[in-house]
Design a protein around this motif. Structure first.
Motif, PDB file in Angstrom:
ATOM      1  N   GLY A 179       0.823  -1.206   0.000  1.00 45.36           N
ATOM      2  CA  GLY A 179       0.000   0.000   0.000  1.00 45.36           C
ATOM      3  C   GLY A 179       0.857   1.257   0.000  1.00 45.36           C
ATOM      4  N   ILE A 180       1.919   1.247   0.803  1.00 45.32           N
ATOM      5  CA  ILE A 180       2.843   2.392   0.847  1.00 45.32           C
ATOM      6  C   ILE A 180       3.546   2.559  -0.497  1.00 45.32           C
ATOM      7  N   GLY A 229       2.727   1.417  -3.480  1.00 46.56           N
ATOM      8  CA  GLY A 229       1.817   1.776  -4.559  1.00 46.56           C
ATOM      9  C   GLY A 229       1.453   3.246  -4.548  1.00 46.56           C
ATOM     10  N   LYS A 230       1.245   3.795  -3.361  1.00 42.83           N
ATOM     11  CA  LYS A 230       0.879   5.205  -3.269  1.00 42.83           C
ATOM     12  C   LYS A 230       2.045   6.116  -3.628  1.00 42.83           C
ATOM     13  N   LYS A 231       3.234   5.794  -3.140  1.00 38.81           N
ATOM     14  CA  LYS A 231       4.384   6.653  -3.416  1.00 38.81           C
ATOM     15  C   LYS A 231       4.865   6.500  -4.854  1.00 38.81           C
ATOM     16  N   SER A 232       4.638   5.337  -5.470  1.00 37.67           N
ATOM     17  CA  SER A 232       5.069   5.135  -6.852  1.00 37.67           C
ATOM     18  C   SER A 232       4.318   6.040  -7.813  1.00 37.67           C
ATOM     19  N   GLN A 233       3.136   6.468  -7.431  1.00 36.28           N
ATOM     20  CA  GLN A 233       2.368   7.352  -8.305  1.00 36.28           C
ATOM     21  C   GLN A 233       3.049   8.700  -8.499  1.00 36.28           C
ATOM     22  N   GLU A 246       4.777   3.914 -12.174  1.00 39.52           N
ATOM     23  CA  GLU A 246       3.350   3.849 -11.910  1.00 39.52           C
ATOM     24  C   GLU A 246       2.778   2.451 -12.044  1.00 39.52           C
ATOM     25  N   ASP A 254       2.746  -1.852 -11.572  1.00 38.93           N
ATOM     26  CA  ASP A 254       2.779  -2.643 -10.344  1.00 38.93           C
ATOM     27  C   ASP A 254       4.023  -3.516 -10.253  1.00 38.93           C
ATOM     28  N   GLU A 293       9.745   8.496   5.457  1.00 32.32           N
ATOM     29  CA  GLU A 293       8.801   8.610   4.344  1.00 32.32           C
ATOM     30  C   GLU A 293       9.541   9.024   3.070  1.00 32.32           C
TER      31      GLU A 293
END
Length: 562
Positions: free
Chosen positions: A39-40, A42-46, A52, A54, A227
């Motif tokens: 979850g972390i 995936g969010k930061k990869s955006q 972007e 997976d 972070e």
């Protein structure tokens, strides 16, 4: 005499519970950690261009390789001689297949993905420190006392004591810490005049820094830095993907080049055999000297030696490529020969200045360097704040159990409230002074490192640009050289047939033709690799999940197109 005994049934039950928990809950903990970590990521990869997809959302070890999906080669490789069996029924692997295998099976690539995962895993623990943490525990003890009070008089007392605690801790981003504690001790007497006693209490305490360590900047710095570190490692991996793909493509093309070199030397060897046969017949008719014949025979030995070494070099490079792709080295593979025909000389778009400007904007490692300058700026501010005195506001509230209470009970009237200040004037500020000065110097270094990174990137782009131009010129010269070498060999062979040529000229022209053929292949590959390297260094080489690449500049549509 005094002794303490833990009942065997209770001990067995505890041991069994621990065994079950440690054995059956591994899958649960894995899913729990993966859900939070991915979850972390995936969010930061955006927020990272090129990350972007997976790709980073799976670190499952690869399954045993299955090459049945690849077609088998039906051709025979005569130029490999006795080593032709290495390509018998070999699986044909294209460049796209090679890149796909590499990003799913390369050991170094998988380790880099795990590094990103571990960085995010560390962040989950840091996040927990700034959230509510609940803990609990307890114990049970059976005690038997036996005391001799006379000649034949024994007094035995049996007690069962239990204790438990439930704690709650919450560190806020302002530096405030809230702690709650609920504990209870209960003792039951099986013999004697007392039925049971308990001691229970509940307490709440609050601590808020007012000077040193106060505020979001200082208090939440560990969380903020962790972070940002996860973001940095995602950027590093995304840039690594580009370099990794270029390296795999380079190695793939070099294996093709080695195979072509082995073929060229085999052709030269066969031609030398034909020359020896012709020259031997002419020597028997006294139309050639023995010296001329021996010279060609010596060249034939050289050609055969070079051919054998070229085959060996091809096999070794192919095995090295298999390791890079994560495939067994004993697996028979052959690279798709049509990959060479797909290569073209393509000039880069724009100018050198535009390429440098693009690189300064898109390179992810420069983003990290710029952000690290900001990190050091914050550390200077925090180090300066740490020179202040320590002043913490404290408040506490506790509620307990009445005296000689026979049961488990909390009495609101049995309470205590406290408040105050914890002050440390921090009169010895030399350690803090040194920390502040060290942080200031680190900030200066970070700014210099950023400046150096930008200059090195400009130098790299300039070098790539020059290398690409030189590679194109070398390819054009190689093509002209191949044309001239072919014509020269034709002329020398015609002269030999007329009796006007020499063995030395024949050998030299054959050597030049071999070199020219190798140069055409190598310079074409050099140009393709130089172009890919330029794209990668500019930061515009976009890598798909299967390892394939897309030039972002070509991918973008012109303005006005939908």
């Amino acid at each position: 005499m005094f002794f303490r005994v833990a009942p065997r049934p209770l001990h067995a039950a505890v041991s069994l519970s621990l065994c079950v928990l440690s054995g059956c809950s591994q899958g649960f903990y894995k899913k729990w950690a993966d859900r939070e970590v991915f979850g972390i990521i995936g969010k930061k990869s955006q927020a990272v261009a090129g990350a972007e997809d997976d790709t980073l959302l799976d670190i499952t070890p690869p399954q045993p390789v299955k090459l049945e999906v690849l077609i088998k080669s039906s051709e025979t490789a005569d130029f490999l001689g006795k080593r032709a069996f290495i390509e018998k029924n070999a699986r044909v692997i294209s460049l796209a297949d090679a890149l796909d295998f590499a990003v799913h099976r390369n050991r170094g690539y998988l380790a880099r993905k795990e590094t990103v995962y571990l960085s995010a895993l560390d962040l989950t623990l840091t996040r927990q420190q700034f959230g509510p943490i609940v803990d609990g525990g307890g114990g049970v003890f059976y005690t038997e006392n036996q005391v001799k009070t006379g000649v034949n008089n024994l007094v035995r007392t049996s007690t069962l004591a239990t204790d438990g605690a439930l704690t709650f801790d919450y560190l806020m981003k302002t530096g405030a810490r809230v702690a709650m504690d609920l504990t209870t001790d209960f003792t039951r007497f099986f013999t004697g005049g007392v039925r049971g006693l308990s001691d229970s209490r509940a307490a709440v305490s609050i601590s808020q820094p007012l000077l040193r360590g106060a505020g979001v900047l200082a208090a939440s710095e560990p969380l903020r830095q962790d972070e940002r570190d996860v973001l940095y490692v995602i950027r590093d991996f995304t840039q690594y993907r580009k370099d990794f793909t270029v390296n795999v493509a380079t190695q793939y093309f070099r294996v093709l080049q080695a195979r072509e070199a082995a073929r060229n030397r085999f052709v030269a060897y066969k031609q030398s055999l034909a020359s020896i046969e012709r020259e031997s017949a002419l020597a028997e008719a006294d139309l050639r000297t023995q010296s001329s014949l021996k010279q060609i025979q010596q060249s034939q030995i050289t050609y055969e030696r070079n051919w054998i070494n070229a085959v060996r070099n091809y096999e070794e490079q192919l095995d090295d490529l298999k390791i890079v792709l994560g495939l067994p080295v004993d697996q028979r593979l052959i690279l798709a020969k049509d990959e060479l025909s797909k290569l073209h000389v393509v000039d880069p778009q724009g100018s050198l200045d535009q390429a440098m400007d693009t690189a300064l904007i898109t390179r992810l490692d420069l983003y990290n360097e710029r952000d690290r300058v900001q990190d050091n700026v914050r550390r200077v501010k925090i180090a300066h704040q740490n020179t202040l005195p320590t002043v913490n506001a404290l408040a506490g509230y506790q509620m307990g159990t009445p005296a000689n209470n026979p049961g488990l009970e909390l009495n609101p009237k049995q309470r205590r409230f406290s408040a105050g200040l914890d002050v440390d004037l921090n009169l010895n500020t030399k350690p803090e002074r040194n920390s502040l000065r060290s942080a200031q110097i680190s900030e200066q270094r970070a700014e210099r490192e950023l400046e150096l990174a930008e200059e090195q990137l400009r130098s790299t782009i300039r070098s790539d640009w020059r290398g690409l131009q030189v590679a194109r010129q070398q390819y054009e010269l190689a093509q002209r050289g191949l044309e001239l070498a072919s014509k020269r060999l034709e002329i020398e062979e015609a002269l030999m047939e007329e009796g006007r040529g020499t063995a030395r000229d024949i050998v030299e022209s054959q050597d030049r033709l071999i070199t020219a053929r190798d140069l055409v292949v190598s310079t074409l590959i050099d140009h393709v690799i130089a172009r890919l390297q330029l794209w990668s260094d500019m930061g515009v080489l976009y890598i798909e999940k299967d390892g394939s690449w897309v030039d972002v500049l070509n991918k973008e549509k012109p303005k006005g197109e939908s």
